[in-house]
Write a protein that holds these residues in place. Sequence first.
Motif, mmCIF file in Angstrom:
data_model
loop_
_atom_site.group_PDB
_atom_site.id
_atom_site.type_symbol
_atom_site.label_atom_id
_atom_site.label_comp_id
_atom_site.label_asym_id
_atom_site.label_seq_id
_atom_site.Cartn_x
_atom_site.Cartn_y
_atom_site.Cartn_z
ATOM 1 N N ASN A 195 36.184 3.896 -107.779
ATOM 2 C CA ASN A 195 35.323 3.638 -106.620
ATOM 3 C C ASN A 195 34.056 4.483 -106.613
ATOM 4 N N ASN A 196 33.841 5.273 -107.709
ATOM 5 C CA ASN A 196 32.589 5.995 -107.926
ATOM 6 C C ASN A 196 32.278 7.018 -106.835
ATOM 7 N N THR A 197 33.297 7.786 -106.438
ATOM 8 C CA THR A 197 33.096 8.850 -105.461
ATOM 9 C C THR A 197 33.696 10.152 -105.973
ATOM 10 N N VAL A 198 33.216 11.269 -105.420
ATOM 11 C CA VAL A 198 33.783 12.575 -105.736
ATOM 12 C C VAL A 198 33.843 13.405 -104.460
ATOM 13 N N GLY A 199 35.038 13.922 -104.158
ATOM 14 C CA GLY A 199 35.209 14.849 -103.056
ATOM 15 C C GLY A 199 35.013 16.265 -103.554
ATOM 16 N N ASN A 200 34.122 17.018 -102.903
ATOM 17 C CA ASN A 200 33.790 18.386 -103.306
ATOM 18 C C ASN A 200 34.502 19.383 -102.391
ATOM 19 N N TYR A 201 35.365 20.206 -102.952
ATOM 20 C CA TYR A 201 36.144 21.177 -102.186
ATOM 21 C C TYR A 201 35.754 22.594 -102.589
ATOM 22 N N TYR A 202 35.784 23.496 -101.601
ATOM 23 C CA TYR A 202 35.592 24.920 -101.886
ATOM 24 C C TYR A 202 36.530 25.718 -100.991
ATOM 25 N N ASN A 203 37.306 26.601 -101.624
ATOM 26 C CA ASN A 203 38.241 27.468 -100.899
ATOM 27 C C ASN A 203 39.189 26.658 -100.016
ATOM 28 N N GLY A 204 39.676 25.540 -100.537
ATOM 29 C CA GLY A 204 40.670 24.745 -99.837
ATOM 30 C C GLY A 204 40.140 23.761 -98.820
ATOM 31 N N GLU A 205 38.805 23.712 -98.630
ATOM 32 C CA GLU A 205 38.211 22.832 -97.623
ATOM 33 C C GLU A 205 37.336 21.766 -98.280
ATOM 34 N N LEU A 206 37.471 20.518 -97.809
ATOM 35 C CA LEU A 206 36.576 19.448 -98.250
ATOM 36 C C LEU A 206 35.210 19.672 -97.612
ATOM 37 N N VAL A 207 34.185 19.850 -98.440
ATOM 38 C CA VAL A 207 32.832 20.100 -97.941
ATOM 39 C C VAL A 207 32.052 18.794 -97.818
ATOM 40 N N THR A 208 32.137 17.955 -98.837
ATOM 41 C CA THR A 208 31.380 16.702 -98.815
ATOM 42 C C THR A 208 31.967 15.722 -99.812
ATOM 43 N N THR A 209 31.768 14.444 -99.556
ATOM 44 C CA THR A 209 32.087 13.387 -100.513
ATOM 45 C C THR A 209 30.785 12.704 -100.901
ATOM 46 N N PHE A 210 30.591 12.544 -102.201
ATOM 47 C CA PHE A 210 29.301 12.071 -102.688
ATOM 48 C C PHE A 210 29.529 11.050 -103.799
ATOM 49 N N GLN A 211 28.470 10.369 -104.196
ATOM 50 C CA GLN A 211 28.532 9.430 -105.309
ATOM 51 C C GLN A 211 28.801 10.174 -106.611
ATOM 52 N N TRP A 212 29.718 9.635 -107.427
ATOM 53 C CA TRP A 212 30.027 10.262 -108.704
ATOM 54 C C TRP A 212 28.913 10.013 -109.726
ATOM 55 N N ASP A 213 28.484 8.754 -109.862
ATOM 56 C CA ASP A 213 27.544 8.430 -110.925
ATOM 57 C C ASP A 213 26.670 7.247 -110.516
ATOM 58 N N ASN A 214 25.351 7.438 -110.500
ATOM 59 C CA ASN A 214 24.467 6.341 -110.100
ATOM 60 C C ASN A 214 24.359 5.244 -111.156
ATOM 61 N N ASP A 215 24.908 5.507 -112.361
ATOM 62 C CA ASP A 215 24.958 4.479 -113.400
ATOM 63 C C ASP A 215 26.344 3.838 -113.516
ATOM 64 N N VAL A 216 27.296 4.360 -112.710
ATOM 65 C CA VAL A 216 28.669 3.826 -112.614
ATOM 66 C C VAL A 216 29.324 3.701 -113.988
ATOM 67 N N HIS A 217 29.407 4.835 -114.698
ATOM 68 C CA HIS A 217 30.136 4.823 -115.965
ATOM 69 C C HIS A 217 31.645 4.776 -115.768
ATOM 70 N N GLY A 218 32.137 5.369 -114.693
ATOM 71 C CA GLY A 218 33.585 5.416 -114.478
ATOM 72 C C GLY A 218 34.303 6.304 -115.457
ATOM 73 N N THR A 219 33.644 7.378 -115.914
ATOM 74 C CA THR A 219 34.222 8.273 -116.913
ATOM 75 C C THR A 219 33.994 9.732 -116.538
ATOM 76 N N LEU A 220 34.851 10.607 -117.081
ATOM 77 C CA LEU A 220 34.647 12.054 -117.038
ATOM 78 C C LEU A 220 34.454 12.506 -118.467
ATOM 79 N N GLY A 221 33.266 13.050 -118.776
ATOM 80 C CA GLY A 221 32.942 13.377 -120.154
ATOM 81 C C GLY A 221 33.026 14.837 -120.520
ATOM 82 N N ALA A 222 32.738 15.751 -119.570
ATOM 83 C CA ALA A 222 32.717 17.172 -119.927
ATOM 84 C C ALA A 222 32.576 18.034 -118.691
ATOM 85 N N VAL A 223 32.981 19.298 -118.833
ATOM 86 C CA VAL A 223 32.654 20.345 -117.878
ATOM 87 C C VAL A 223 31.664 21.286 -118.550
ATOM 88 N N ASP A 224 30.733 21.809 -117.770
ATOM 89 C CA ASP A 224 29.728 22.741 -118.285
ATOM 90 C C ASP A 224 29.635 23.916 -117.319
#
Length: 276
Positions: A230-259
């Motif tokens: 569904n192209n969304t990502v929930g962002n959490y910090y210290n156990g609390e949901l801060v915001t939900t945002f779009q994952w990818d504006n090109d809608v790849h539907g993939t996780l490629g790497a952490v940096d």
Amino acid sequence: TTANDDYGRDPVKFELYGSNDSIDGPWTLIAAGDIIDFAQTALWPRFTMNATAISFENAIAYEHYQVLFPALRDPASSTLMQIADVELLGTLAPLFFEDFESYEAGSDMHGQSGWKGWDNSAGAGAPVSNAQAFSGVNSVEIIGSSDLVHEFDVAGGVVEFSAMQYIPTGSTGTSFFILLNTYHDGGPDDWSVQTQFHLDTGVVEFDGGATAQIVYDQWVEVKYVIDLDNNTVGNYYNGELVTTFQWDNDVHGTLGAVDLFGNGASSVWYDDIVVK
């Protein structure tokens, strides 16, 4: 497992088999061993679940399971041992887990277990550190020159990406936690999450502008729940949901790497990085 085991003191054994052919087998042995609780000197109480977990690894999902008890406490007796219920409970292994315990403190993570500097540059690596640790004795220290990458090959579904993070009081500069939907050494690359940790002002800035306050001098969980379908990502910090945002504006539907990008800032430590 609930048992009425009143006779003798010999070890009670179990054998667990699986089959994907039929209820009649053929059967593949998954695990075998002693039921420790039923091998004690004292009698195991009636209608009481065993207290010692029986754990084993099984990477295959079978349609049919068979449990046998080939050795009882008193096989020569004419009396019976009664087992009323057997439960097979499973937990999924994470797709990725890194606690940095298998590396020598002071060594560079570049070139170890899939970790590397950005674009495979050794100069962008990061040292293993025993100065801070959430679990065990080691973590990774993202120093100012670090731009440390680990690639993944995840497509579709809901993915939880978490890491424990330590930021000491007095830190300066801006350090980044980045997730990419697409990564290749030398490009092309596509960024999905770029969380900024403004170390001197104490602000965590998420994509879309939402913020949280940095918790200094203790280990804090940074977590992202990514719905790749569904192209969304929930962002959490210290156990609390801060915001939900779009994952990818090109809608790849993939996780490629952490940096883990130091960006010239003070050191930030990470431990127990998990993808599940």
